[in-house]
Design a protein around this motif. Structure first.
Motif, short mmCIF file in Angstrom:
data_model
loop_
_atom_site.label_atom_id
_atom_site.label_comp_id
_atom_site.label_asym_id
_atom_site.label_seq_id
_atom_site.Cartn_x
_atom_site.Cartn_y
_atom_site.Cartn_z
N LEU A 258 -7.60 3.40 6.59
CA LEU A 258 -6.50 2.34 6.01
C LEU A 258 -6.11 2.55 4.58
CD1 LEU A 258 -8.14 -0.86 7.73
CD2 LEU A 258 -6.38 0.49 8.51
N LYS A 259 -4.75 2.33 4.39
CA LYS A 259 -4.45 2.34 2.79
C LYS A 259 -4.90 1.30 2.14
CE LYS A 259 -0.08 2.99 4.63
NZ LYS A 259 1.27 3.23 4.85
N THR A 260 -5.10 1.61 0.83
CA THR A 260 -5.29 0.18 -0.02
C THR A 260 -4.69 0.64 -1.18
OG1 THR A 260 -7.25 1.72 -1.03
CG2 THR A 260 -7.87 0.31 0.75
N GLU A 261 -4.53 -0.54 -2.06
CA GLU A 261 -3.91 -0.84 -3.44
C GLU A 261 -4.27 -2.02 -4.13
OE1 GLU A 261 0.69 -0.99 -4.73
OE2 GLU A 261 0.27 0.24 -2.99
N SER B 16 -5.91 -4.23 1.66
CA SER B 16 -5.59 -2.98 2.61
C SER B 16 -4.56 -3.29 3.67
CB SER B 16 -6.99 -2.88 3.36
OG SER B 16 -8.21 -2.52 2.49
N GLU B 17 -4.33 -2.29 4.19
CA GLU B 17 -3.26 -2.29 5.56
C GLU B 17 -4.08 -2.86 6.56
OE1 GLU B 17 -1.59 0.97 7.83
OE2 GLU B 17 -3.25 2.21 6.72
N ALA C 247 1.08 -11.06 -2.48
CA ALA C 247 0.19 -10.14 -1.93
C ALA C 247 0.69 -9.75 -0.25
CB ALA C 247 -1.21 -10.79 -2.01
N ALA C 248 1.17 -10.78 0.46
CA ALA C 248 1.34 -10.77 1.71
C ALA C 248 2.37 -9.56 1.80
CB ALA C 248 1.99 -12.07 2.21
N LEU C 249 3.45 -9.59 0.96
CA LEU C 249 4.63 -8.63 0.96
C LEU C 249 3.91 -7.23 1.01
CD1 LEU C 249 7.35 -7.75 1.20
CD2 LEU C 249 7.54 -8.18 -1.25
N LEU C 250 2.80 -6.97 -0.08
CA LEU C 250 2.20 -5.86 -0.24
C LEU C 250 1.62 -5.31 1.14
CD1 LEU C 250 1.51 -3.26 -2.02
CD2 LEU C 250 -0.26 -4.65 -3.06
N VAL C 251 0.71 -6.33 1.63
CA VAL C 251 0.07 -6.03 2.94
C VAL C 251 1.00 -5.50 4.07
CG1 VAL C 251 -1.62 -7.05 4.67
CG2 VAL C 251 -1.89 -7.34 2.14
N ALA D 177 11.48 -3.17 0.47
CA ALA D 177 12.06 -4.59 0.77
C ALA D 177 12.02 -5.43 -0.60
CB ALA D 177 11.08 -5.16 1.81
N SER D 178 10.85 -5.27 -1.46
CA SER D 178 10.72 -6.19 -2.39
C SER D 178 11.87 -5.96 -3.54
CB SER D 178 9.40 -5.98 -3.06
OG SER D 178 9.37 -4.83 -3.96
N GLU D 179 12.75 -4.75 -3.37
CA GLU D 179 13.73 -4.52 -4.47
C GLU D 179 15.22 -4.85 -3.99
OE1 GLU D 179 13.13 -0.40 -4.95
OE2 GLU D 179 11.21 -0.51 -5.68
N GLU D 180 15.13 -4.98 -2.62
CA GLU D 180 16.62 -5.30 -2.11
C GLU D 180 16.88 -6.69 -2.02
OE1 GLU D 180 16.76 -3.89 2.03
OE2 GLU D 180 16.12 -1.74 1.32
N PRO D 181 17.98 -7.18 -2.37
CA PRO D 181 18.46 -8.44 -2.64
C PRO D 181 18.63 -8.87 -1.16
CG PRO D 181 20.37 -7.18 -3.23
CD PRO D 181 18.81 -6.32 -3.02
N ALA D 182 18.04 -10.11 -0.36
CA ALA D 182 18.25 -10.72 0.59
C ALA D 182 19.73 -11.30 0.90
CB ALA D 182 17.19 -11.26 1.31
N ASP D 183 20.40 -11.17 1.74
CA ASP D 183 21.59 -11.88 2.20
C ASP D 183 21.61 -12.53 3.39
OD1 ASP D 183 22.41 -10.11 4.15
OD2 ASP D 183 23.67 -8.99 2.79
N GLU D 184 22.29 -13.17 3.85
CA GLU D 184 22.22 -14.06 5.00
C GLU D 184 22.00 -13.27 6.35
OE1 GLU D 184 25.17 -17.28 5.42
OE2 GLU D 184 24.58 -17.73 3.34
N SER D 185 22.78 -12.01 6.43
CA SER D 185 22.67 -11.27 7.51
C SER D 185 21.39 -10.39 7.75
CB SER D 185 23.80 -10.41 7.57
OG SER D 185 23.73 -9.55 6.67
#
Length: 128
Positions: free
Chosen positions: A3-6, A16-17, A97-101, A112-120
């Motif tokens: 498993l990958k870890t960070e 861990s993943e 942490a949930a996003l990183l996992v 995903a953490s860098e992209e702005p979320a729009d409604e679609s």
């Protein structure tokens, strides 16, 4: 271990993943989460619905983080780790942490953490 870890956060805990079994359990937890959201009565005020949604989301994210942390501390009971995350971590860190996992596990893209979320493209489920 495969498993990958960070390291994560100010205390540099190791996340861990998810294992294959944990990924299945996470998908089952999402189904339960969605079922709970669908069972919110329409008659209750919108503020109450938002509070329920927020509470369920924090619990789901804490569940995910606890499973990730368990990979580094398999002697501890999962419920103990889950309760520690809920009691000791602020919601902001639980969500980060949930996003990183999710990223480590390939559930969401790493960008995903860098992209702005729009409604679609929003991945946040809700009840209308």
């Amino acid at each position: 271990m495969y498993l990958k870890t960070e390291p994560f956060g100010p205390n540099q805990v190791v996340l861990s993943e998810l294992s294959g079994l944990q990924r299945i359990e996470y998908l089952e937890a999402i189904v339960e989460h969605m079922s709970a959201l669908e069972n919110i009565p329409d008659a209750i005020p919108e503020a109450n619905k938002m509070a329920i949604f927020g509470s369920l989301t924090i619990k789901l994210h804490a569940w995910l983080v606890s499973r990730s942390l368990w990979q580094q501390d398999r002697e501890r009971a999962l419920d103990d780790i889950f309760n520690q995350v809920l009691n000791d971590w602020p919601p902001r860190l639980i969500n980060e942490a949930a996003l990183l996992v999710q990223q480590l596990s390939g559930i969401v893209p790493e960008s995903a953490s860098e992209e702005p979320a729009d409604e679609s493209t929003s991945s946040t489920p809700g009840k209308s």
